[in-house]
Write a protein that holds these residues in place. Structure first.
Motif, PDB file in Angstrom:
ATOM      1  N   LEU A  66     121.723  62.598  43.843  1.00 39.86           N
ATOM      2  CA  LEU A  66     120.321  62.923  43.590  1.00 39.86           C
ATOM      3  C   LEU A  66     119.908  62.736  42.130  1.00 39.86           C
ATOM      4  O   LEU A  66     118.752  62.952  41.778  1.00 39.86           O
ATOM      5  N   ILE A  67     120.816  62.272  41.309  1.00 38.88           N
ATOM      6  CA  ILE A  67     120.464  61.960  39.921  1.00 38.88           C
ATOM      7  C   ILE A  67     119.470  60.790  39.882  1.00 38.88           C
ATOM      8  O   ILE A  67     118.507  60.811  39.120  1.00 38.88           O
ATOM      9  N   VAL A  68     119.683  59.800  40.721  1.00 35.61           N
ATOM     10  CA  VAL A  68     118.829  58.597  40.691  1.00 35.61           C
ATOM     11  C   VAL A  68     117.359  58.936  40.912  1.00 35.61           C
ATOM     12  O   VAL A  68     116.512  58.553  40.094  1.00 35.61           O
ATOM     13  N   PRO A  69     116.998  59.670  41.971  1.00 34.30           N
ATOM     14  CA  PRO A  69     115.565  59.963  42.110  1.00 34.30           C
ATOM     15  C   PRO A  69     115.029  60.865  40.999  1.00 34.30           C
ATOM     16  O   PRO A  69     113.861  60.760  40.634  1.00 34.30           O
ATOM     17  N   SER A  70     115.874  61.703  40.423  1.00 33.87           N
ATOM     18  CA  SER A  70     115.389  62.557  39.327  1.00 33.87           C
ATOM     19  C   SER A  70     115.064  61.733  38.081  1.00 33.87           C
ATOM     20  O   SER A  70     114.213  62.116  37.285  1.00 33.87           O
ATOM     21  N   LEU A  71     115.722  60.607  37.919  1.00 29.08           N
ATOM     22  CA  LEU A  71     115.466  59.751  36.756  1.00 29.08           C
ATOM     23  C   LEU A  71     114.076  59.132  36.772  1.00 29.08           C
ATOM     24  O   LEU A  71     113.560  58.744  35.721  1.00 29.08           O
ATOM     25  N   THR A  72     113.452  59.041  37.950  1.00 32.04           N
ATOM     26  CA  THR A  72     112.129  58.422  38.029  1.00 32.04           C
ATOM     27  C   THR A  72     111.103  59.164  37.174  1.00 32.04           C
ATOM     28  O   THR A  72     110.187  58.544  36.635  1.00 32.04           O
ATOM     29  N   ILE A  79     105.995  55.811  30.324  1.00 35.72           N
ATOM     30  CA  ILE A  79     105.112  54.689  30.662  1.00 35.72           C
ATOM     31  C   ILE A  79     103.673  55.174  30.761  1.00 35.72           C
ATOM     32  O   ILE A  79     102.750  54.558  30.217  1.00 35.72           O
ATOM     33  N   LEU A  80     103.475  56.290  31.449  1.00 36.78           N
ATOM     34  CA  LEU A  80     102.121  56.825  31.613  1.00 36.78           C
ATOM     35  C   LEU A  80     101.546  57.294  30.273  1.00 36.78           C
ATOM     36  O   LEU A  80     100.363  57.066  29.988  1.00 36.78           O
ATOM     37  N   LEU A  81     102.377  57.921  29.462  1.00 35.01           N
ATOM     38  CA  LEU A  81     101.907  58.366  28.140  1.00 35.01           C
ATOM     39  C   LEU A  81     101.541  57.166  27.262  1.00 35.01           C
ATOM     40  O   LEU A  81     100.533  57.204  26.537  1.00 35.01           O
ATOM     41  N   ASP A  82     102.332  56.102  27.328  1.00 32.24           N
ATOM     42  CA  ASP A  82     102.044  54.885  26.557  1.00 32.24           C
ATOM     43  C   ASP A  82     100.729  54.243  26.989  1.00 32.24           C
ATOM     44  O   ASP A  82     100.090  53.548  26.203  1.00 32.24           O
ATOM     45  N   ARG A  83     100.340  54.477  28.227  1.00 37.47           N
ATOM     46  CA  ARG A  83      99.083  53.913  28.736  1.00 37.47           C
ATOM     47  C   ARG A  83      97.888  54.811  28.444  1.00 37.47           C
ATOM     48  O   ARG A  83      96.804  54.589  28.972  1.00 37.47           O
ATOM     49  N   GLY A  84      98.111  55.834  27.637  1.00 36.99           N
ATOM     50  CA  GLY A  84      97.008  56.670  27.184  1.00 36.99           C
ATOM     51  C   GLY A  84      96.655  57.840  28.079  1.00 36.99           C
ATOM     52  O   GLY A  84      95.637  58.505  27.845  1.00 36.99           O
ATOM     53  N   MET A  85      97.437  58.090  29.099  1.00 35.65           N
ATOM     54  CA  MET A  85      97.140  59.228  29.964  1.00 35.65           C
ATOM     55  C   MET A  85      97.534  60.515  29.242  1.00 35.65           C
ATOM     56  O   MET A  85      98.468  60.535  28.447  1.00 35.65           O
ATOM     57  N   GLY A  86      96.834  61.575  29.533  1.00 39.02           N
ATOM     58  CA  GLY A  86      97.147  62.867  28.927  1.00 39.02           C
ATOM     59  C   GLY A  86      98.507  63.382  29.394  1.00 39.02           C
ATOM     60  O   GLY A  86      99.044  62.942  30.422  1.00 39.02           O
ATOM     61  N   PHE A  87      99.032  64.335  28.617  1.00 41.22           N
ATOM     62  CA  PHE A  87     100.369  64.856  28.922  1.00 41.22           C
ATOM     63  C   PHE A  87     100.446  65.468  30.314  1.00 41.22           C
ATOM     64  O   PHE A  87     101.332  65.138  31.097  1.00 41.22           O
ATOM     65  N   TYR A  88      99.536  66.382  30.639  1.00 42.97           N
ATOM     66  CA  TYR A  88      99.632  67.079  31.922  1.00 42.97           C
ATOM     67  C   TYR A  88      99.407  66.150  33.111  1.00 42.97           C
ATOM     68  O   TYR A  88     100.068  66.292  34.144  1.00 42.97           O
ATOM     69  N   ILE A  95     106.114  63.889  38.080  1.00 43.24           N
ATOM     70  CA  ILE A  95     106.741  64.812  39.037  1.00 43.24           C
ATOM     71  C   ILE A  95     106.469  64.358  40.463  1.00 43.24           C
ATOM     72  O   ILE A  95     107.365  64.402  41.321  1.00 43.24           O
ATOM     73  N   LEU A  96     105.260  63.903  40.737  1.00 46.94           N
ATOM     74  CA  LEU A  96     104.941  63.394  42.076  1.00 46.94           C
ATOM     75  C   LEU A  96     105.802  62.182  42.426  1.00 46.94           C
ATOM     76  O   LEU A  96     106.348  62.089  43.537  1.00 46.94           O
ATOM     77  N   VAL A  97     105.962  61.266  41.477  1.00 45.62           N
ATOM     78  CA  VAL A  97     106.823  60.096  41.685  1.00 45.62           C
ATOM     79  C   VAL A  97     108.255  60.549  41.971  1.00 45.62           C
ATOM     80  O   VAL A  97     108.923  60.035  42.873  1.00 45.62           O
ATOM     81  N   LEU A 100     108.477  62.018  45.497  1.00 45.22           N
ATOM     82  CA  LEU A 100     108.471  60.926  46.481  1.00 45.22           C
ATOM     83  C   LEU A 100     109.813  60.195  46.498  1.00 45.22           C
ATOM     84  O   LEU A 100     110.295  59.791  47.561  1.00 45.22           O
ATOM     85  N   SER A 101     110.419  60.055  45.330  1.00 46.30           N
ATOM     86  CA  SER A 101     111.746  59.428  45.260  1.00 46.30           C
ATOM     87  C   SER A 101     112.795  60.282  45.960  1.00 46.30           C
ATOM     88  O   SER A 101     113.681  59.767  46.638  1.00 46.30           O
ATOM     89  N   TYR A 102     112.696  61.599  45.783  1.00 48.70           N
ATOM     90  CA  TYR A 102     113.611  62.500  46.495  1.00 48.70           C
ATOM     91  C   TYR A 102     113.425  62.368  48.004  1.00 48.70           C
ATOM     92  O   TYR A 102     114.403  62.276  48.752  1.00 48.70           O
ATOM     93  N   VAL A 103     112.180  62.357  48.455  1.00 46.89           N
ATOM     94  CA  VAL A 103     111.898  62.241  49.891  1.00 46.89           C
ATOM     95  C   VAL A 103     112.470  60.937  50.434  1.00 46.89           C
ATOM     96  O   VAL A 103     113.125  60.918  51.484  1.00 46.89           O
ATOM     97  N   ALA A 104     112.256  59.847  49.717  1.00 46.20           N
ATOM     98  CA  ALA A 104     112.783  58.545  50.160  1.00 46.20           C
ATOM     99  C   ALA A 104     114.311  58.552  50.167  1.00 46.20           C
ATOM    100  O   ALA A 104     114.934  58.072  51.120  1.00 46.20           O
TER     101      ALA A 104
END
Length: 113
Positions: A66-72, A79-88, A95-97, A100-104
């Motif tokens: 389960l380390i692999v899905p946690s790395l997502t 990546i999201l922060l670099d694209r200018g999205m806010g922290f939260y 966390i949603l990604v 979803l990775s855990y579910v998959a």
């Protein structure tokens, strides 16, 4: 009851310590946070509580897979922060990604079992 209080205190102190270190030295905080302290302490508490080596082995193997899905989360967040999205927002999407990775991963795991 005292045993549970000790477990909570030790775990809480580690989290606070890492966040305080992060204010002064981000690399040292990252090193400490990257060590699977929660997993190590969980294994110690589990061993103290059960003395069951087979259960420790099973939990360890499950953590490994389960380390692999946690790395997502750690891939998505910068990546999201670099694209200018806010922290939260970035953290929430990360966390949603991760969820979803855990579910998959669990669905694939169930199919293969």
């Amino acid at each position: 009851m005292a045993y549970y209080i000790v477990k909570v205190l030790i775990s809480s102190i580690l989290i606070v310590l890492i966040s305080e270190i992060g204010k002064r030295n981000s690399m040292l905080a990252a090193i400490l946070a990257s060590v699977p302290l929660i997993s190590v302490f969980a294994l110690i508490w589990l061993y103290i509580d059960t003395q069951d080596i087979n259960r420790i082995r099973e939990v360890t193997i499950n953590i490994l897979w389960l380390i692999v899905p946690s790395l997502t989360l750690f891939i998505a967040l910068p990546i999201l922060l670099d694209r200018g999205m806010g922290f939260y927002v970035s953290l929430s999407i990360g966390i949603l990604v991760m969820i979803l990775s855990y579910v998959a991963t669990l669905a694939i795991w169930k199919t293969l079992s």
